[in-house]
Design a protein around this motif. Structure first.
Motif: not given
Length: 1432
Positions: A296-298, A306-308, A286-292, A416-419
Motif C-alpha cells: 500500500r502506497f500513499s 492524497t492518492v492511495v 511531494v512525498s510517498v509512503y508505504r505500509d508494513p 514509512t517514507r519510501t524512495t
C-alpha cells in the motif's frame, strides 16, 4: 528638550520597566534655592514603548496563509562600541499549537535588528513572518489559536557610565495574537477498486469494464489530476487498474504494474517513478509512503491531496482524497463533487449521460498524451514554489519540513517514507519550469534512484470486445449468489477490524455488493480480501476525520480511536497470527509483517532490472534493485556481494571478496542493495590500468544466514562499448580504449588536455591535439605610470578554447618587471622615458601569442606640489590620473584657492594664504575671526569650562569652580575623591572621574548591587581576539583554530602559509588554504605533492616512429641502433656510420641501420670485419655477415650451397643469398629452411592518401603501383620486426598479393628453423610497433586497421616442395642406397682376402675420414670456403 537615557525604559536597579506601556514626561520648574516652590505640571503626549505587531488578530482558511510583522517603537543598542551595532538584535520566541505553522523558522523566533531603525517611521521592523493554517483533513470546525511570545530573557550590555546594565527589553514579551483557522470541511473520497468498481466523491456507485487510460480525477481550479491505466485481469473477461499517475503543479508520481502484463502478473512489482517538467528532482513537498506489507502506497501532494494505491492479486485499488477547496471543481471518473449524484456522469462537454459506459469512454485519455506516455509534461507557470514550514509548540517541539502544513492520515498505517525513482527518459527534459528553489539535492541527475527500464507496449483497448454476460451460478465453480454473499460477509467478519469499525458507525458490509459482483465475474473467492481492505479504508477515514470519536491519551491529548490503531494489521495477519497493538504476532513457523512467510526461507530472486546492466556514465552504480519473492522487512535483511572479474566474456569470482550490506525494502517484491565502488572509471590512464567492465554476484537473505540464488550485476562504461544481457559487449566505432579506459572521439586526456582520443589515428593511445588555437592578448600594449609609482596591471588574454592562460616575460626583462598569474608588477623607478618588453600569453599546450609592450614613465602633471592619484574610474596603466591639490584647485592644481572669498573676518581684513587665511582685526575687535568686542573680556572664554564669567570694569571675574573641583575659577583642578577612603564609599575599586568618582571593580569584572562579577569578555564580544576567545577569571586569552598562529600581540591570528615549506615538488605551484594547501602540477606530474611521474608513453607514443621512453616529468623518442632522431625529435633516420665514425680502414658501404667494410682487390678483409691487409692472418678465416662480410664476387666463385643459394646483385656487389624460404646460417655457408606464417592485414592509407584497390594497379603483379607498394610493405614490416623482441628469430617477409576490401595485403613471414612461435606473439610484434595505427619506413608510411591483422602458421615448408623432398624420390633413393650398400659389403669381403688391397683401403678410409672432419669443421663454421687443393 529633556533626554531620557534609554536604559530607564527597562528594569534598572529599583527602577521598574516601562516597556509595554505608554510613556509620557511631566515637567515642573522652580527657582534655585526655592525647590519647594514649583510651577504646575506640564504633561507631554504619550508614546508606546515596546514591541507591537501589525495585526492583533488573524483569520486564515485551512491551506492558506497571512503575513505578520513585529516592530519596536524605540531604538536600542547592544554595546557602547558602535562597531558591534551591525549585529545587534532582539529575538522573540513564539509558540502555537499544531494547527498553525510558520515559514521555515527553525528557531521559532522573530528577530528585530537595531540597525533597521527608521527615524521617519519611528520603527525598527522585523522581517515579515508568514503564518499558515494547517490542512488537518479533519472535521473539527473553526478553531481559535494564539501566537504566544515568550519573555525576552535577561540581557546585559555595556553602558559608558554604568557598566553592564540590563537591556531595556529584558523580561518584556509582546502581546499574544489570536489566529482563527477556518475549517474547509471534510475531504472528498473517490475510489476505484478491483475490476473496477467506482464510487464518486458524491457516493455514486458504478462499474465499467474497459481497457485503456482514463482521467480519474481532475481539479478545474489548479494543475492537479489523477489518471489510471487498466489491463485485462483474471481470465481476460474483466479489467482492473494496473497503474495510477498523480500530477500536481510540475510534479508527477506514477505507481505502475502494467509493465509486466497480466500474463506475468505473478512476478509483477510496482515501479514507483517520478517525472518533472524540467527533469529536476521532485519538489521536496511531494512525498510517498508505504505500509508494513509494502503493498500500500500513499502519495502526498503539497495541497494535502492524497492518492492511495493498494496492490492486490488483481491489480491496484485507487483511493483519491480531495481537499475542500476542490468542492464543485472536479471532473473525471470521480464525478462532479457537489453533493448531487444526479450530475456525476457529466462528460467533458458538460453533457450528462445516464449510461456508465458512455460516461467512462468520454474520459479516455487520447493516445500518447497521458502522464504515463509524456516524458516531459507541460509546464505549470502558476505552480507555487515549495515552502518549508515549522510547527512551534514550545520547548524543543519544533518540527520543520516541506509537508508540515499538510497533515497525513496516519491511522491508515501507511507511514514509512519510501524512495521514488526518476524516470530515465525524464532526465533530459528542458530546464524551463519556474523551480527557483527546487535545487535541494546536489548533482541530482547522476543518481542510482533512476528507473532505466525500457518502455512497454500498452493495450489502449481500441479493439476491446464487449464484456461477457454473467449469471448465477457461475459456469465453472457453480458458485451461487447466496454463496458469494455469505463468503464476502464472512471475510469481513473475520477481520479484526470489523467489530471496531461497526462500533464507529461504519457500514462494514457496504463493500459486499461489489465483492459479490467480482466473484460472479471472476469465480475467485480470494478477491474478497480486496473488499475487506475497502472496508478498512472507510473505517480509518472515519476514525481520523471525525474528531468527536477521538480518545484522550495519557498525556491529555486527543488522539484517533486507539482500538482502530490496535486492530489494524496487514492482511489480518493472513490468519497465521494475532493482531496486537497494530502489529502481527505470528504463529510458528510464520513470520513477516502479515505472517505470510515461513521462517528461514530465503527470498526467491527473479531478476535485476535493466537486464542487470549498469552504465556508469548514467549513474554511480553504487546500488541496485533485486526483484524477489518472499522478502521480509527487518534489520536482518541482507545483501551478499561477490566481486566478479569479466575479461573477454569470461567471468571469474575474486576469492575472498564477498561482503555483506544492509538491504532496503522498496516494495513487497523489490529490495535495494548497496554496492561497493567498482573499479570502472576509477582513476585515469596516466595513474593506473583501468577496467571497462566489472561485475558483482548478488544474493539476498531475510535473516543474514539463508541466502537466495545469486544474480549477476554488470557495471560497464558505455563510451566505448555497448553491452547487452549476458553480458555481451561490443566495441563502439570511433572510440578509444586506452589502458582499459573508455574515451569518445575528441575526448581529452584527463591529465593532459593537449592529448585527445582520435580513433582515426589510434584507438589504443591518446594522440596529440591536432588543432589548438593560441590565446590572444587583448590588453592595451602601452603601459604608463608616473615616476615613483608602483603599478600593477592585468594582462587580458582570451583563449579560444577557454583554457587557462599563462603570462610570462619573453624578452630579456632588464627592467625588473615581475609576473604573478596574469598580474604584471612594475615597481622600479625610471626617469621619464620608455622601454619595451615582450609579454607572452601561452596555453598549456605551448600555443602562444607574444606582444611588445611599451612601458612609459611620465612626469606627474599636477602643479603646486599636487599629487597624482590613479583615476578610480579608469583601468590602471593607461596614464589616467587625477590630482590631489591642497590649497589649490583646477584639473592640474593650477589655481590657488582664495579662502578670503567667504569674508571670514567679521571686523577686520582677510589676508589670503596658501591653504588658509589670516584675519587682521580693527582696533575695536579681537579673536580669530575678529568677532569679539575688545571690551568683552569674557568673549575669549577665559574661565574654566562651566564656570560663570562676568565682565567687569577693566577685566572679568570667574565664579566658583564646579563641584568636585578646586581653584580660582580660571584654573580648576579635579578633586581626587578616591585618594581618601573618607571621600568615597566604594567597596572594591574607586575610579576618579572629572568632578566626581564611580565605584567599579578590577579590570575584567563588573559591579552589580555592590558585588563584582567576572565579565565574560568572550560572550559579550568585548575581546579583541580575531578568532577564538577563552574566558578566565577577570580576563581572557585568545586562541587560534587549526591553520593559524597567534600573532605577537597575542590577539590576532595569523594564517599559517603551508606553502612556505615549498611542499609541491617538481615545479608544482602551491596554493595556500585555511589549514591546508593544494598543488597544481605541471604537465608530466601527478599526486598530492606532484611527486608521481606520469609515464607519458603509456597512453600515447607522442608520434615517436620507434620507441617512446619515459623521463622524469616528460618523455623522449628513441631509435634502434644504427638510427638517429631527425630534427622533429620523433622520426628516425639512418645513421651514416661511414661519414660520422669512419669505422672501416679502406672502403665503407653504408646500409640501412648499419654498414659493411670492404677492401680493394689486392687486400683481404680481416676477421674483425674492419681491417684490410694483404693476406689473411694466420689461423683466421673470413666470415659472411653484416659488418664483416667481404663482398666476394660470386660470379667468379660458386656459392657454398649450390642448391639453396643463388648469386644476386646487392648494392653493386654480387653476393650469395639463400633461395626464398631459406636463411643463411652456420657461419654463412649453409641455408636453413624457414618457419613460415601466413599473414593478412588491411590498409587504410598509403603515404597520406586513402588506400584504393584497382585491378590494373595493385591487382596486376609487375605494375609500378604493385612493385612500389611491395617495396614499401616489405620495408615497414622488416622495420617492425627488426625493432622487436623477435629480431633474432626473424628472417624476412614476402608480399604475395593485394586484394580488394580497401586494400588487403597477403604476405608471408619467415622465422628461423623449428622456431615454434605462437601466432599471437608474431602479431604482437606488429601491434607494438604501431604509432597511431601507422607503420613507417624510409620510403613512406602506411596506416593500417589493427583489428584486421591475422597470422597463422603454414602446414607445409616455406617454398614449393623441392624435387628432392618428393616422397617418390625419397623412396627410390632409399632403395638405391640399399643396393649400393649391399654391393659395397660384398666387395669389401673380397678385398679383405688380399693384403695389398687391404693396405690401399686403409689409406682410402683415412682419406674419407679426413674429408668428413673437414666437412664437419665447415659445418660448424670453423673454416672458410674450400680451397682448390682441398677438393678431390
Amino acid at each position: 528638550m529633556v533626554k531620557l537615557d534609554a536604559k530607564y525604559l527597562g528594569e534598572f536597579d529599583n527602577w521598574r520597566s516601562k516597556m509595554g506601556k505608554t510613556v509620557s514626561c511631566v515637567v515642573q520648574s522652580f527657582w534655585k534655592g526655592f525647590e519647594h516652590k514649583k510651577s504646575r505640571e506640564f504633561h507631554s503626549n504619550g508614546y508606546y514603548a515596546g514591541i507591537r505587531a501589525d495585526k492583533t488578530h488573524m483569520m486564515i482558511s485551512e491551506g492558506q496563509d497571512d503575513t505578520l510583522q513585529l516592530y519596536s517603537t524605540v531604538p536600542f543598542v547592544c554595546d557602547s562600541n558602535l562597531a558591534l551595532h551591525e549585529n545587534c538584535h532582539i529575538d522573540m520566541k513564539l509558540h502555537v499549537n499544531s494547527d498553525v505553522t510558520t515559514n521555515g523558522n527553525h528557531q521559532c523566533s522573530i528577530r528585530i535588528y537595531s540597525k533597521n531603525w527608521e527615524t521617519a517611521t519611528h520603527r525598527a521592523e522585523a522581517e515579515e513572518e508568514i503564518i499558515f493554517a494547517k490542512q488537518d483533513l479533519q472535521v473539527d470546525g473553526n478553531r481559535v489559536n494564539a501566537l504566544v511570545f515568550e519573555q525576552i530573557p535577561l540581557l546585559k550590555f555595556w553602558h559608558a557610565s554604568d557598566g553592564f546594565v540590563p537591556n531595556m527589553f529584558s523580561g518584556f514579551s509582546p502581546d499574544d495574537i489570536q489566529v482563527r483557522t477556518i475549517d474547509e470541511g471534510p475531504t472528498g473520497h473517490c475510489k476505484g477498486i478491483t475490476d473496477p468498481h467506482y464510487t464518486t466523491f458524491d457516493g455514486k456507485y458504478y462499474t465499467i469494464l474497459m481497457l485503456g487510460e482514463f482521467l480519474f480525477y481532475k481539479s478545474t481550479i489548479r494543475k492537479f489530476e489523477v489518471q489510471v491505466r487498466t489491463w485485462y485481469c483474471g481470465d481476460g473477461s474483466v479489467t482492473c487498474h494496473c497503474a495510477v499517475a498523480v500530477r500536481e503543479g510540475n510534479d508527477v508520481v506514477i505507481v505502475d504494474l502494467c509493465h509486466v502484463g497480466w500474463g506475468n502478473h505473478g512476478s509483477a512489482y510496482p515501479k514507483i517513478t517520478e517525472k518533472t517538467t524540467d527533469g529536476e528532482p521532485l519538489s521536496p513537498a511531494v512525498s510517498v509512503y508505504r505500509d508494513p506489507s509494502n503493498k500500500r502506497f500513499s502519495i502526498h501532494m503539497p495541497s494535502a491531496t492524497t492518492v492511495v494505491a493498494e496492490i492486490n492479486s488483481w491489480g491496484i485499488d485507487v483511493h483519491a482524497y480531495a481537499p475542500g477547496r476542490d468542492r464543485q471543481h472536479t471532473l473525471g471518473l470521480c464525478g462532479t463533487w457537489d453533493a448531487n449524484t444526479g450530475n456525476d456522469f457529466k462528460r467533458p462537454g458538460g453533457f450528462i449521460t445516464a449510461n456508465e459506459n458512455t460516461f467512462g469512454n468520454s474520459w479516455r485519455v487520447p493516445h500518447g498524451t497521458s502522464l504515463f506516455d509524456v516524458e516531459c509534461p507541460d509546464v505549470d507557470p502558476n505552480a507555487p514554489d515549495p515552502v518549508e514550514t515549522c510547527t512551534c509548540e514550545g520547548g524543543s517541539n519544533i518540527y520543520c519540513g516541506y509537508s508540515q502544513n499538510a497533515a497525513r492520515n496516519t491511522v491508515r498505517g501507511i507511514n514509512t517514507r519510501t524512495t521514488v525513482q526518476k524516470s530515465s527518459r525524464n532526465r533530459g527534459c528542458p530546464n524551463t519550469a519556474r523551480r527557483s528553489r527546487r535545487s535541494i539535492q546536489a548533482d541530482a541527475f547522476y543518481s542510482d534512484d533512476i528507473d532505466e527500464s525500457e518502455g512497454y507496449v500498452f493495450d489502449y483497448g481500441d479493439n476491446q470486445p464487449p464484456p461477457p454476460v454473467t449469471q448465477w451460478p457461475t459456469p465453472t465453480l457453480q458458485i451461487t449468489e447466496a454463496d458469494a454473499v455469505r463468503h464476502c460477509r464472512q471475510a469481513i467478519m473475520n477481520s479484526s477490524m470489523s467489530a471496531v469499525c461497526a462500533n464507529l458507525g461504519v457500514d462494514i458490509f457496504a463493500p459486499v455488493d461489489a465483492c459479490v459482483e467480482d466473484i460472479k465475474f471472476t469465480e475467485d473467492l480470494s478477491i474478497a480480501a480486496a473488499h475487506v481492505d475497502t472496508m478498512k479504508a472507510s473505517c480509518t477515514d472515519v476514525a481520523y476525520q471525525n474528531v468527536s470519536l477521538y480518545d484522550v491519551g495519557d498525556d491529555g491529548v486527543a488522539v484517533p480511536p486507539m482500538a482502530v490503531r490496535d486492530n489494524l494489521c496487514p492482511a489480518d495477519c493472513s490468519q497465521h497470527g494475532d493482531c496486537m497493538n497494530g502489529t502481527c504476532v505470528c504463529f510458528e513457523p510464520y513470520t513477516s509483517a502479515d505472517c505470510s512467510l515461513v521462517k528461514g526461507s530465503p527470498p526467491v530472486v527473479r531478476f535485476i532490472p535493466n537486464h542487470g546492466l549498469c552504465d556508469i556514465r548514467r549513474r554511480p552504480c553504487r546500488k541496485t534493485s533485486i526483484i524477489a519473492d518472499g522478502l521480509i522487512e527487518s534489520e536482518n535483511l541482507t545483501c551478499r556481494i561477490w566481486d566478479v572479474k569479466i575479461e573477454n566474456g569470461l567471468q571469474s569470482i575474486v576469492p575472498g571478496s564477498h561482503q555483506l550490506t544492509n538491504a532496503t525494502i522498496r516494495s513487497f517484491k523489490e529490495v535495494s542493495c548497496p554496492l561497493p565502488r567498482s573499479p570502472v572509471l576509477l582513476g585515469t590512464p596516466d595513474e593506473t590500468e583501468g577496467t571497462i567492465i566489472y561485475g558483482y554476484r548478488i544474493s539476498v537473505s531475510n535473516d543474514g544466514e539463508n541466502f537466495s540464488d545469486e544474480l549477476l550485476f554488470t557495471i560497464y562504461d558505455s563510451v566505448c562499448q555497448n553491452c547487452t544481457s549476458g553480458p555481451q559487449c561490443f566495441w563502439r566505432f570511433n572510440t578509444c580504449k586506452i589502458r582499459n579506459f573508455c574515451f569518445g572521439d575528441g575526448d581529452p586526456n584527463p591529465n593532459n588536455w593537449c592529448q585527445q582520443c582520435l580513433p582515426q589515428l589510434s584507438n589504443q593511445t591518446f594522440s596529440e591535439r591536432p588543432v589548438n588555437l593560441p590565446p590572444v592578448i587583448v590588453s592595451p600594449t602601452d603601459i604608463t605610470k608616473v615616476n615613483g609609482e608602483n603599478l600593477t596591471f592585468t594582462v587580458v588574454a582570451n583563449d579560444p578554447e577557454s583554457r587557462p592562460v599563462i603570462v610570462s616575460i619573453a624578452s630579456a626583462n632588464s627592467q625588473g618587471i615581475t609576473v604573478k598569474g596574469a598580474q604584471v608588477q612594475w615597481k622600479t623607478d625610471h626617469t621619464v622615458g620608455s622601454f619595451v618588453e615582450t609579454i607572452k600569453a601561452s596555453d598549456e599546450c605551448g600555443a602562444s601569442d607574444a606582444q611588445n609592450f611599451t612601458f612609459i614613465t611620465m612626469a606627474c602633471p599636477c602643479q603646486n606640489n599636487g599629487r597624482c592619484v590613479p583615476d578610480p574610474n579608469m583601468p590602471r596603466g593607461q596614464g589616467q590620473y587625477v590630482c590631489e591639490c591642497p590649497g589649490y584647485t583646477g584639473q592640474w592644481c593650477e589655481q590657488e584657492i582664495d579662502e578670503c572669498q567667504s569674508n571670514p573676518c567679521h571686523n577686520g581684513t582677510c589676508v589670503d594664504l596658501i591653504n588658509g587665511f589670516k584675519c587682521t582685526c580693527d582696533a575695536d575687535h579681537v579673536g580669530e575671526f575678529c568677532h569679539i568686542d575688545v571690551d568683552d573680556k569674557c568673549g575669549l572664554q577665559p574661565c574654566f569650562p562651566g564656570v560663570l564669567c562676568i565682565n567687569v570694569a577693566g577685566g572679568f571675574e570667574c565664579g566658583d569652580c564646579p563641584e568636585g573641583f578646586t581653584g580660582n575659577g580660571i584654573i580648576c583642578e579635579d578633586v581626587d575623591e578616591c585618594a581618601l577612603d573618607t571621600t568615597n564609599d566604594c567597596s572594591y575599586v574607586c575610579e576618579n572621574t572629572p568632578g566626581s568618582y564611580r565605584c567599579t571593580c578590577s579590570a575584567g569584572f563588573f559591579l552589580i548591587n555592590d558585588q563584582c562579577f567576572d565579565i565574560d569578555e568572550c560572550a559579550y564580544g568585548l575581546s579583541e581576539c580575531s578568532h577564538l576567545c577563552v574566558n578566565n577569571d577577570g580576563s581572557y586569552t585568545c586562541d587560534c583554530p587549526a591553520g593559524y598562529l597567534l600573532g605577537p600581540d597575542n590577539k590576532q591570528c595569523i594564517e599559517l602559509d603551508e606553502c612556505n615549506s615549498a611542499p609541491c615538488q617538481n615545479g608544482g605551484s602551491c596554493h595556500d588554504g585555511i589549514n591546508q594547501f593544494s598543488c597544481s602540477c605541471p604537465l608530466g606530474w601527478l599526486g598530492t605533492l606532484c611527486e608521481r611521474d606520469i609515464d607519458e608513453c603509456l597512453v600515447t607514443n607522442h608520434g615517436c616512429e620507434n620507441d617512446c621512453e619515459n623521463t622524469p616529468g616528460s618523455y623522449t623518442c628513441s631509435c634502434p641502433e644504427g638510427f638517429e632522431l631527425k630534427d622533429d625529435r620523433r622520426t628516425c633516420q639512418d645513421t651514416n656510420e661511414c661519414e660520422t665514425s669512419y669505422p672501416c680502414t679502406h672502403i665503407c658501404i653504408n646500409t640501412d641501420g648499419s654498414y659493411i667494410c670492404s677492401c680493394p682487390s689486392d687486400l683481404v678483409l680481416q676477421p674483425d670485419g674492419i681491417t684490410c691487409e694483404t693476406t689473411l692472418r694466420p689461423g683466421a678465416s673470413a666470415t659472411l655477415g653484416t659488418n664483416t662480410e667481404t663482398p666476394q664476387d660470386c660470379r667468379k666463385s660458386d656459392c657454398p650451397d649450390k642448391q639453396l643459394q643463388e648469386c644476386v646483385e646487392v648494392g653493386g656487389n654480387y653476393v650469395c643469398q639463400c633461395v626464398e624460404g631459406y636463411y643463411l646460417a652456420e657461419g654463412g655457408t649453409m641455408c636453413k629452411e624457414s618457419t613460415v606464417y601466413d599473414a593478412t592485414i588491411t590498409l587504410a592509407m598509403i603515404n597520406g592518401n586513402e588506400a584504393v584497390f584497382t585491378e590494373d594497379g595493385l591487382g596486376t603483379p609487375g605494375s609500378p603501383e604493385f612493385l612500389d607498394l611491395v617495396l614499401l610493405m616489405e620495408e615497414v614490416i622488416n622495420a617492425a620486426y627488426e625493432s622487436s623482441d623477435l629480431e633474432d628469430q626473424y628472417r624476412g617477409c614476402k608480399v604475395k598479393a593485394f586484394r580488394q576490401g580497401s586494400v588487403i595485403v597477403d604476405f608471408d613471414l619467415f622465422f628461423v628453423e623449428d622456431d615454434d612461435l605462437p601466432p599471437s606473439e608474431v602479431m604482437d610484434a606488429i601491434f607494438n610497433s604501431l604509432a597511431n595505427n601507422t607503420l613507417s619506413g624510409g620510403n613512406g608510411m602506411i596506416v593500417v586497421i589493427p583489428s584486421s591483422l591475422q597470422v597463422s602458421s603454414q602446414a607445409t615448408t616455406a617454398t614449393d616442395q623441392m624435387w628432392y623432398n618428393n616422397p617418390l624420390y625419397l623412396s627410390l633413393l632409399c632403395v638405391g642406397c640399399a643396393v649400393v650398400v649391399t654391393i659395397l659389403i660384398v666387395g669389401a669381403v673380397c678385398l679383405l682376402t688380399s693384403p695389398n688391397r687391404r693396405r690401399k683401403m686403409v689409406i682410402s678410409d683415412s682419406t674419407v675420414a679426413m674429408n668428413m672432419a673437414d666437412m664437419n669443421g665447415k659445418a660448424e663454421g670453423i673454416d672458410g670456403p674450400a680451397a682448390e687443393d682441398d677438393k678431390y
